[in-house]
Design a protein around this motif. Structure first.
Motif: not given
Length: 461
Positions: A186-200
């Motif tokens: 989940v740490e890796t998924l969280m890291e990539y999600s933060e990098k790829m987040m386009a809109t929040m």
């Protein structure tokens, strides 16, 4: 790019497979050699039916599109990735000229993995292709617009943190035919999600958790599910600037209006203008407040209390003005009001009761009357001889009646004055008490807002 991220996370395992022969080392020859495999797409791709197919699941959160508090729905945009082993596929990269090929999804067996919280059809852009490795590993990556049910708790709005779930499991297949696992930590998924987040928008991703467990269906079959917990924190700055700070300013202005003299009509007019402005402000800011049917946000209670205190302040000003100008026509203060307001509340707000002086003034009047009577008796005999005794007695009696009338008048006036002072004292005690309630409410509100804000920003997964 997202696809290559997922491919780098997959772990490959070896197993027996059907080895196709390529007539030449190019893509068309490899695709032609895989046609027998495409004819088997209706069955689970294992050479032995007792073999378990392990499906690896993961996603990258690309955006938080919206939150519907009333319908309890969270709308997100994710890149979903599935990976599994197709035992019917394996080729020699040197013979076929490629170690990976893209194949239409409809030509391969695809696991029936679903998201349990899905509420609407996926309307994201359709991607028809999947990647297939030379060792038989299939990578299925596609965008998904997830409209999912989520139990939203907005009690601490706008400092709320929402915890929503995305539960992945096979729709038909049960254990041991299908096993489910996570692509990465989940740490890796969280890291990539933060990098790829386009809109929040107004939401901020603060954490992802995963829970893998086995469950039993109604038919006593065992199946696996992978549940991801997504934690989102609302960005509260917009609401603090547009809702909380103006409300605090207006209630503070109303607090300082207590410094105006209540005898003047300007104080009532000022409070009425303030209430009118605050009501219009709440109507304009109504769109900023969340709409929900099962939970009342704390900020709604705060805004209602602010308006209620302003109305109570106006009513209290009207009461005080009436007591200050018309208390002379009121009867004596009732005993229960004297005990409750003057003696108890008065000491609470540091306004002690005033001592009574009517009895002392009346006693002084009686003493003056007795001295006058004695003076009249002593003056009944003059140097010219004794006066007529009956005439002197009549004069003294008439003088005594006049003095008693005067004494009753004085007593009545003193009682009215004392009653008026008590009513005025009641008015000032109520004014001081409401002023103290204002200070306590503002202090408690400021402390609560600060504590909620700190807890929201210090929240961790």
């Amino acid at each position: 790019m997202v696809l290559f991220i997922f491919i780098s996370l997959f772990t490959h395992a070896s197993c027996n497979a059907i080895m196709p022969n390529c007539s030449r080392p190019d893509g068309p020859a490899l695709l032609e050699a895989l046609k027998p495999v495409f004819d088997l797409r209706s069955i689970r791709p294992v050479t032995n039916t007792s073999t378990t197919t392990t499906v690896m699941i993961g996603f990258i959160l690309l955006g938080v599109l919206g939150v519907d508090e009333k319908a309890q729905i969270l709308t997100t945009f994710i890149m979903q990735a599935l990976s599994w082993k197709n035992e019917f596929i394996k080729w020699d990269p040197n013979q076929c000229g490629a170690d990976q090929i893209t194949v239409p999804r409809k030509l391969l067996w695809v696991p029936d993995v679903v998201i349990n919280e899905f509420m609407e059809k996926n309307v994201a852009q359709f991607t028809p292709y999947t990647y297939v490795d030379a060792n038989g590993t299939v990578y299925d990556t596609r965008p998904v617009r997830v409209v999912s049910s989520c139990r939203l708790d907005i009690y601490t709005f706008p400092f709320d943190i929402q915890n929503c779930t995305l539960t992945f499991n096979a729709y038909i297949y049960v254990s041991p035919a299908i096993k489910i696992g996570s692509i990465a930590s989940v740490e890796t998924l969280m890291e990539y999600s933060e990098k790829m987040m386009a809109t929040m928008g107004e939401w901020e991703l603060i954490g992802i958790k995963a829970l893998h467990r086995q469950k039993t269906s109604s038919t006593n079959s065992t199946y696996e599910e992978l549940r991801f917990f997504i934690s989102l924190r609302r960005r509260s700055l917009l609401y603090v600037v547009n809702l909380l700070i103006p409300s605090c300013f207006l209630i503070t202005v109303d607090l300082f209006s207590f410094l105006l003299p209540p005898q003047k009509v300007d104080r009532s007019l000022f409070k009425m203008t303030l209430i009118l402005g605050y009501t219009v402000y709440l109507l304009l800011m109504n769109d900023f407040l969340p709409i929900t049917g099962n939970t009342l946000p704390l900020i709604n209670v705060f805004l209602s209390l602010c308006l209620g205190l302003m109305v109570a302040s106006l009513l209290e000003t009207i009461l005080i003005t009436n007591l200050l100008h018309s208390s002379a026509h009121y009867p004596e203060v009732p005993r229960w009001i004297r005990l409750l307001v003057i003696h108890m509340m008065g000491r609470l707000v540091l306004i002690p009761p005033k001592p009574k002086q009517v009895q002392q003034i009346i006693q002084n009047s009686l003493a003056l009357e007795m001295d006058t009577q004695r003076g009249g008796d002593g003056g009944a005999h003059g140097p010219e001889g004794p006066l007529d005794r009956d005439k002197v007695v009549d004069e003294l009696r008439s003088l005594g009646r006049d003095l008693r009338v005067i004494r009753l008048k004085v007593e009545q006036e003193l009682n009215v004055s004392q009653s008026t002072e008590e009513w005025i004292q009641v008015a000032f005690i109520i004014d001081r008490l409401l002023f103290a309630i204002y200070i306590l409410f503002l202090s408690a509100s400021f402390i609560l807002i600060i504590v909620m804000s700190v807890n929201s920003y210090n929240a961790s997964i």
